[in-house]
Design an enzyme around this catalytic site. Sequence first.
Site, PDB file in Angstrom:
ATOM      1  N   ASP A   1     -18.801   5.384   4.375  1.00  0.00           N
ATOM      2  CA  ASP A   1     -18.400   4.519   3.038  1.00  0.00           C
ATOM      3  C   ASP A   1     -17.748   3.226   3.748  1.00  0.00           C
ATOM      4  OD1 ASP A   1     -16.962   4.212   0.659  1.00  0.00           O
ATOM      5  OD2 ASP A   1     -15.377   4.562   1.682  1.00  0.00           O
TER       6      ASP A   1
ATOM      7  N   ASP B   1     -15.058   0.645   2.572  1.00  0.00           N
ATOM      8  CA  ASP B   1     -13.459   0.514   2.135  1.00  0.00           C
ATOM      9  C   ASP B   1     -12.635   1.811   2.214  1.00  0.00           C
ATOM     10  OD1 ASP B   1     -11.476  -0.962   1.365  1.00  0.00           O
ATOM     11  OD2 ASP B   1     -11.904  -0.959  -0.660  1.00  0.00           O
TER      12      ASP B   1
ATOM     13  N   GLY C   1     -12.941   3.691  -4.455  1.00  0.00           N
ATOM     14  CA  GLY C   1     -14.119   4.164  -4.268  1.00  0.00           C
ATOM     15  C   GLY C   1     -14.932   4.116  -5.946  1.00  0.00           C
TER      16      GLY C   1
ATOM     17  N   ARG D   1     -16.344  -1.524  -9.965  1.00  0.00           N
ATOM     18  CA  ARG D   1     -15.537  -2.663 -10.553  1.00  0.00           C
ATOM     19  C   ARG D   1     -15.431  -2.418 -12.030  1.00  0.00           C
ATOM     20  NH1 ARG D   1     -18.244  -8.225  -9.278  1.00  0.00           N
ATOM     21  NH2 ARG D   1     -18.325  -7.185  -7.371  1.00  0.00           N
TER      22      ARG D   1
ATOM     23  N   SER E   1     -19.333  -0.952  -3.221  1.00  0.00           N
ATOM     24  CA  SER E   1     -18.852  -2.229  -3.394  1.00  0.00           C
ATOM     25  C   SER E   1     -19.962  -3.160  -3.514  1.00  0.00           C
ATOM     26  CB  SER E   1     -17.841  -2.913  -2.273  1.00  0.00           C
ATOM     27  OG  SER E   1     -17.574  -4.302  -2.251  1.00  0.00           O
TER      28      SER E   1
ATOM     29  N   ASN F   1     -19.517  -6.228  -2.628  1.00  0.00           N
ATOM     30  CA  ASN F   1     -19.285  -7.074  -1.505  1.00  0.00           C
ATOM     31  C   ASN F   1     -19.298  -6.856  -0.228  1.00  0.00           C
ATOM     32  OD1 ASN F   1     -18.003  -9.593  -3.436  1.00  0.00           O
ATOM     33  ND2 ASN F   1     -16.586  -7.935  -4.009  1.00  0.00           N
TER      34      ASN F   1
ATOM     35  N   ASP G   1     -13.569   8.562   2.285  1.00  0.00           N
ATOM     36  CA  ASP G   1     -11.998   8.385   2.113  1.00  0.00           C
ATOM     37  C   ASP G   1     -11.622   8.786   0.743  1.00  0.00           C
ATOM     38  OD1 ASP G   1     -12.698   5.888   1.049  1.00  0.00           O
ATOM     39  OD2 ASP G   1     -10.754   5.245   1.096  1.00  0.00           O
TER      40      ASP G   1
HETATM   41  P1  B16 Z   1     -16.549  -4.438  -5.743  1.00  0.00           P
HETATM   42  P2  B16 Z   1     -16.195   1.637  -1.067  1.00  0.00           P
HETATM   43  C1  B16 Z   1     -15.338   0.423  -3.479  1.00  0.00           C
HETATM   44  O1  B16 Z   1     -15.695   0.652  -2.109  1.00  0.00           O
HETATM   45  C2  B16 Z   1     -13.758   0.314  -3.295  1.00  0.00           C
HETATM   46  O2  B16 Z   1     -13.127   1.444  -2.651  1.00  0.00           O
HETATM   47  C3  B16 Z   1     -13.112   0.251  -4.804  1.00  0.00           C
HETATM   48  O3  B16 Z   1     -11.912   0.195  -4.677  1.00  0.00           O
HETATM   49  C4  B16 Z   1     -13.895  -0.835  -5.576  1.00  0.00           C
HETATM   50  O4  B16 Z   1     -13.600  -0.941  -6.788  1.00  0.00           O
HETATM   51  C5  B16 Z   1     -15.520  -0.567  -5.437  1.00  0.00           C
HETATM   52  O5  B16 Z   1     -16.020  -0.688  -4.059  1.00  0.00           O
HETATM   53  C6  B16 Z   1     -16.266  -1.759  -6.031  1.00  0.00           C
HETATM   54  O6  B16 Z   1     -16.082  -3.059  -5.162  1.00  0.00           O
HETATM   55  O7  B16 Z   1     -15.675  -4.911  -6.926  1.00  0.00           O
HETATM   56  O8  B16 Z   1     -16.295  -5.318  -4.350  1.00  0.00           O
HETATM   57  O9  B16 Z   1     -17.959  -4.233  -5.955  1.00  0.00           O
HETATM   58  O10 B16 Z   1     -14.934   2.570  -1.129  1.00  0.00           O
HETATM   59  O11 B16 Z   1     -17.411   2.561  -2.043  1.00  0.00           O
HETATM   60  O12 B16 Z   1     -16.838   1.060   0.122  1.00  0.00           O
HETATM   61 MG    MG Z   2     -13.794   4.188   0.206  1.00  0.00          MG
END
Ligand code: B16
Ligand code: MG
Length: 212
Positions: free
Chosen positions: A9, A11, A46, A49, A116, A118, A170
């Site tokens: 993962d 973030d 996790g 959006r 994400s 991003n 996490d």
């Molecule tokens: P984005 P992960 C997740 O990343 C984040 O933990 C979560 O807080 C966020 O809303 C989600 O990605 C979407 O992110 O807006 O950048 O597309 O923990 O799966 O790496």
């Molecule tokens: Mg995460």
Amino acid sequence: MKYKGIIFDLDGVICSTDHYHYLAWKALADKLGAYFDETINNRLRGVSRMASLDIVLERYDGTLTEEEKLAAAEEKNATYRELLKQMTPADLSDEVKTTLDALRAKGLLLGIGSSSKNTRFILGRIGLGDYFDKISDGTNITRSKPDPEVFVKAAQFLELAPEDCLVVEDAKAGVEAALAAGMDAAAIGDAVSCGLATYNLGRFSDLLRVVE
Ligand code: B16
Ligand code: MG
């Protein structure tokens, strides 16, 4: 070796963008007049959006049309990406980088499984733009964790069977997604308390012990 590949993962495991998510959601919530704090932000870990926006809107008195919701999510993301520009390779800890290098030296394939959209931007900011063998992220899935899709795709990209993969997560939803994909899961941070993972890591470098 117990595994052929490790799927991380992003973030909360490789790096932390929690605070930037918080600042960006807070700016949107303030504009809407909705209450938002760090405790609510922790529930977004996790989560995709649009699902995150629904949680933020639980404290909003009005209603938004689907079009307005998309615009609000877009606005949050623009703020978030602007904040992400503050990230540098210094935001990647020595422990994470050293452990990743040691895992690779053992012959393991290394992939990313992140919700994400991003992911590639963040990896570029922290100096890991070309590091991972394969990336499965929010841009190639239609269902968010706890659905296993992001990890199933990651294993396919790595050309590995699910049972040959270990996922590092996490978030509870991420651990559930890994197990549903037929993979073992190593929990770190918040995910440890869910008690569902195959292993619980006290710190990132504990992975070296787990894969032996
Ligand atoms: P984005 P992960 C997740 O990343 C984040 O933990 C979560 O807080 C966020 O809303 C989600 O990605 C979407 O992110 O807006 O950048 O597309 O923990 O799966 O790496
Ligand atoms: Mg995460």
